[in-house]
Scaffold this motif. Structure first.
Motif: not given
Length: 528
Positions: A314, A318, A321-322, A443, A450-453
């Motif tokens: 996780d 995270t 993504s950042r 993936n 976190k594609w939406k973000k």
């Protein structure tokens, strides 16, 4: 409990951002000197000599990235970091000394073979009419390449030192070290620009710069007790693990270097100067790419490797993504800037001496295609480093091979349509293809990004960049250049600075999170 978890998540994030900024500041300094160096190369050397020097320089650089900075980093650092976390000093020494002996023995052999067989190697590689049909051009390239092959030894020594220091999360000096190479070339060109020794001097300057770059890191290596010793004890488990990872990594990184060599081969079949035009556009692309993507990718590898070794998937996703969001925040305005202001930048930096205005237009067209490559290649770098952090060196290799095969087939077709621009378009196309495949694998293997973000963040950065782009479009229509560097360069910096202010103001109004991260790190550095 929630507060503790939040702290554990943010601490590596801040640490990685700080390291990326430190590494990037060194890279920025080196790149500025690099532009001065390139401006001198382009303005001092005749067109054929420029092509020869750049092609000769490409050869050791290919092996450097193959065995040194590329293959070594991604296969050695995760294993080395794991041993450091276990505090096993005996295993650390065995790994470091064994890999050093293997690497430098292999590089010494490559240098010897290339020196002996340089004539047929260059003659077959640059067989196109852009070189072979011009009397003396191939001979000049061979002469330079024989000297520059010594650069490979020193730059791989630097790469080894850099890998050690990066494993200890010490990035500052490794970011600043390349400035010595640029300084050496600048001095060599300045001293011999009007003499008959320019060919030899420009080649020897590369060798001297590589040596200075390597030995600059030696005091830092001594400080971490990492001075290598010759050791032929290669049966240690850690060495076997690195070698097992290194071979597919070599294939993955090697494909990218083969791609560069193939592009030079294709360029040699086009008009004289094609090699120089591609190189000039590459240099402008590399500034944001190295400053942002490579800095983030280099510094995030140890962090992600640590998450993976502790099975913290996780936190891994995270952090990834950042870092992708941080890259988009910094890279999108650069891409817009190169699109709207590219030709002006090329003209101010390089259009003097033997580099003419009609060549500015050619490079500017390449640069527009590179705006797509910047976003795709930077994202690909970070996703590839993420795969390497999991210990997976095979997947990036397979993806790279697939892309190379597509390029070899597609490039001649697009060159037939658009000549030099067709070659660049084919390169951009396979970069996008490789990125899509890497995202799919990440993936599937690790987890969902976190594609939406990320995409929401991308949209805000895109809107801010578009507003900045409108300003740059109108600026590009003005006749602001006076044809004198001492006047034009400050104006160019002012225009770029205003564009940056516009982008950051838009980012503030849209509450882009990464803006606060960058500003907080800059404030922290000022207090120090």
């Amino acid at each position: 409990m929630q507060k503790t978890l939040k702290s554990s998540e943010n601490s590596p994030r801040v640490s990685t951002a700080k390291a990326a900024l430190l590494f990037g500041s060194g890279t920025l300094t080196s790149r500025i000197l690099g532009f001065i160096r390139d401006s001198m190369v382009l303005s001092i050397m005749p067109l054929d000599m420029k092509d020869a020097w750049l092609a000769a320089f490409r050869l050791p650089n290919t092996f450097r990235r193959l065995f040194g900075e590329g293959g070594l980093s991604v296969s050695f650092i995760p294993v080395y970091v794991g041993i450091l976390e276990q505090k096993d000093e005996k295993a650390r020494a065995a790994l470091a000394n064994g890999i050093f002996t293997l690497l430098m023995s292999l590089i010494s052999l490559i240098c010897l073979v290339c020196f002996i067989f340089m004539d047929p190697l260059i003659s077959h590689w640059l067989a196109g009419p852009g070189f072979s049909s011009i009397p003396g051009k191939l001979d000049m390239t061979i002469q330079m390449a024989r000297i520059m092959v010594l650069f490979l030894f020193f730059i791989c020594l630097f790469a080894y030192f850099m890998a050690l220091l990066n494993g200890h999360k010490k990035f500052t000096l490794t970011g600043f070290a390349p400035l010595f190479l640029n300084l050496a070339i600048i001095v060599g060109l300045s001293l011999y620009k009007n003499t008959e020794y320019l060919v030899e001097a420009s080649a020897w300057a590369v060798v001297i710069g590589g040596a200075l770059q390597a030995f600059f890191l030696l005091p830092a290596v001594v400080k971490i007790h990492g001075v290598p010793k010759i050791s032929f004890q290669w049966s240690h488990w850690a060495i076997r693990v690195v070698l097992k990872k290194f071979l597919p990594t070599l294939l993955g990184v090697g494909v990218l270097q083969i791609l560069g060599m193939i592009n030079v081969y294709f360029a040699s079949q086009l008009m004289p100067g094609a090699v120089s035009y591609i190189y000039t556009a590459d240099r402008l692309l590399e500034l944001p790419l190295s400053l942002i993507a490579v800095s983030i990718g280099t510094t995030v590898l140890p962090t992600l490797s640590g998450y993976w070794s502790r099975n913290e998937k996780d936190h891994f996703m995270t952090s990834l993504s950042r870092q992708i969001s941080l890259f988009y925040f910094l890279a999108l305005p650069c891409a817009f800037g190169l699109w709207f202001l590219g030709e002006d930048i090329i003209e101010v930096l390089f259009a003097r001496g033997k580099f003419k205005l009609d060549e500015v237009v050619i490079v500017g067209e390449i640069l527009k295609i590179y705006c797509i490559t910047l976003i795709a290649a930077g994202s690909l770098k970070i996703f590839t480093q993420s795969l390497y952090a999991t210990g997976d060196t095979k997947t990036p290799a397979f993806i790279a091979v697939f892309g190379l095969i597509v390029h070899i087939v597609a490039a001649p077709y697009f060159m037939g349509l658009w000549k030099l621009n067709g070659l660049i378009f084919s390169t951009a196309m396979i970069t996008v293809l490789n990125l899509v495949l890497s995202v799919v694998i990440i993936n599937f293997k690790v987890g969902a990004i976190k594609w939406k973000k990320v995409l929401g963040h991308f949209s805000m950065c895109f809107v801010s960049s578009t507003i900045m782009g409108v300003y740059l479009f109108y600026v590009s229509q003005w006749q602001w250049k006076q044809g004198r560097f001492i006047l034009d360069f400050p104006l160019l910096l002012l225009i770029i600075s205003i564009a940056g202010v516009i982008y950051f103001v838009c980012g503030t109004l849209m509450k882009i999170e990464e803006l606060n991260i960058v500003l907080s790190r800059l404030k922290a550095r000022r207090k120090k």
